[in-house]
Design a protein around this motif. Structure first.
Motif, PDB file in Angstrom:
ATOM      1  N   ALA A 154      -7.070  -5.073  -5.512  1.00  0.00           N
ATOM      2  CA  ALA A 154      -6.298  -3.131  -5.931  1.00  0.00           C
ATOM      3  C   ALA A 154      -5.555  -2.546  -4.622  1.00  0.00           C
ATOM      4  CB  ALA A 154      -7.280  -2.203  -6.493  1.00  0.00           C
ATOM      5  N   ILE A 155      -6.016  -2.945  -3.714  1.00  0.00           N
ATOM      6  CA  ILE A 155      -5.450  -2.442  -1.723  1.00  0.00           C
ATOM      7  C   ILE A 155      -4.086  -3.722  -1.633  1.00  0.00           C
ATOM      8  CG2 ILE A 155      -5.703  -2.604   0.463  1.00  0.00           C
ATOM      9  CD1 ILE A 155      -7.017  -0.353  -1.042  1.00  0.00           C
ATOM     10  N   ARG A 156      -3.621  -4.862  -1.754  1.00  0.00           N
ATOM     11  CA  ARG A 156      -2.846  -5.148  -1.821  1.00  0.00           C
ATOM     12  C   ARG A 156      -1.846  -5.053  -2.878  1.00  0.00           C
ATOM     13  NH1 ARG A 156      -2.316 -11.872  -1.707  1.00  0.00           N
ATOM     14  NH2 ARG A 156       0.434 -12.007  -1.281  1.00  0.00           N
ATOM     15  N   LYS A 157      -2.120  -4.573  -4.295  1.00  0.00           N
ATOM     16  CA  LYS A 157      -0.993  -4.259  -5.161  1.00  0.00           C
ATOM     17  C   LYS A 157      -1.322  -2.708  -4.873  1.00  0.00           C
ATOM     18  CE  LYS A 157      -0.587  -3.235 -10.184  1.00  0.00           C
ATOM     19  NZ  LYS A 157      -0.998  -3.896 -10.844  1.00  0.00           N
ATOM     20  N   ALA A 158      -1.864  -2.200  -4.088  1.00  0.00           N
ATOM     21  CA  ALA A 158      -1.427  -0.592  -3.877  1.00  0.00           C
ATOM     22  C   ALA A 158       0.029  -0.242  -2.885  1.00  0.00           C
ATOM     23  CB  ALA A 158      -2.739   0.388  -3.653  1.00  0.00           C
ATOM     24  N   PHE A 159      -0.292  -1.218  -1.929  1.00  0.00           N
ATOM     25  CA  PHE A 159       0.590  -1.371  -0.554  1.00  0.00           C
ATOM     26  C   PHE A 159       1.481  -2.403  -0.915  1.00  0.00           C
ATOM     27  CE2 PHE A 159      -3.087   1.283   0.179  1.00  0.00           C
ATOM     28  CZ  PHE A 159      -2.945   2.095   0.879  1.00  0.00           C
ATOM     29  N   GLU A 160       1.887  -2.717  -2.258  1.00  0.00           N
ATOM     30  CA  GLU A 160       2.590  -4.109  -1.770  1.00  0.00           C
ATOM     31  C   GLU A 160       2.429  -4.527  -0.346  1.00  0.00           C
ATOM     32  OE1 GLU A 160       6.276  -2.270  -2.552  1.00  0.00           O
ATOM     33  OE2 GLU A 160       5.784  -1.785  -4.835  1.00  0.00           O
ATOM     34  N   LEU A 161       1.282  -5.143  -0.107  1.00  0.00           N
ATOM     35  CA  LEU A 161       1.077  -5.778   0.832  1.00  0.00           C
ATOM     36  C   LEU A 161       1.319  -7.642   0.486  1.00  0.00           C
ATOM     37  CD1 LEU A 161      -1.884  -4.845   2.337  1.00  0.00           C
ATOM     38  CD2 LEU A 161       0.404  -4.072   3.055  1.00  0.00           C
ATOM     39  N   ARG A 162       2.758  -8.279   1.607  1.00  0.00           N
ATOM     40  CA  ARG A 162       2.971  -9.417   1.512  1.00  0.00           C
ATOM     41  C   ARG A 162       1.133 -10.439   1.961  1.00  0.00           C
ATOM     42  NH1 ARG A 162       7.551 -12.167   5.667  1.00  0.00           N
ATOM     43  NH2 ARG A 162       7.763 -14.005   5.018  1.00  0.00           N
TER      44      ARG A 162
END
Length: 211
Positions: A154-162
């Motif tokens: 969820a965090i990776r998706k929410a902040f569009e993390l590479r």
């Protein structure tokens, strides 16, 4: 004439206003004692971007296993903080308190990621990095906590993390009283609340040493 000169200098020195008392030095011992894990924050204090950048900057000065330097950091300020708060869990040993309590949520975070797959060397770096950043925050008069219990996807998706997030630091002005409680090596190490104080058991130094 030399005597008069020295006498005048001494008189001038005596007449100078007394210097203000020096602020105690931020020794490692002081920083370690003040660097406690806070699960409640003063919502009136807003952490600034430059403060988060100063905290993250310690990573350019600390050791790195094999000198890989694979960690990367995403600062999160007040406008984005609720997105992180939605996906974290605090106070795993105190589930009945549902921490953070409403109105005491952190308003700033640092999301820690790695550019390579997580392994024991990355975890070494992560531990050194997290402690160093929290000590810098403490030196700056702030507080924080390491958060490992969060929804990574969820965090990776929410902040569009590479890269995949491995750890999150909350940063802010702590709003709770925390005390260390000395215990034996065989005693219960679970933190607890007593009369409004967050108590953290710590093993006595002499019992940490292998004789």
């Amino acid at each position: 004439m030399a005597d008069n000169y020295l006498e005048r200098k001494m008189e001038a020195y005596r007449e100078r206003p007394s210097a203000a008392p020096r602020k105690p030095a931020a020794t490692l011992e002081r920083l370690l004692l003040k660097n406690r894990s806070h699960r409640a924050y003063d919502s009136r204090y807003l952490v600034r971007e430059d403060q988060l950048r100063r905290i993250i900057a310690v990573n350019a000065r600390i050791p790195s296993a094999r000198n890989q330097q694979v960690l990367r950091f995403r600062p999160v300020l007040a406008d984005e903080a609720p997105t992180v708060t939605e996906h974290i869990r605090l106070g795993g040993a105190l589930p009945e308190l549902h921490l953070p309590a409403p109105g005491t949520e952190p308003n700033a975070y640092i999301i820690c990621c790695s550019t390579i797959a997580e392994d024991r060397y990355v975890d070494m770096d992560l531990g050194i990095s997290a402690q160093s950043m929290l000590l810098r925050a403490t030196e700056m008069g702030l507080n924080g906590i390491c958060i490992g219990a969060f929804d990574r996807d969820a965090i990776r998706k929410a902040f569009e993390l590479r890269w995949e997030p491995l750890l999150i630091l909350a940063i802010g002005k702590g709003a709770e009283r925390i005390e260390l409680v000395e215990i034996g090596a065989e005693d219960d190490r679970t933190y607890y609340r007593k009369e409004g104080v967050h108590c953290v058991p710590k093993i006595r130094p002499k019992e940490l040493i292998i004789e």
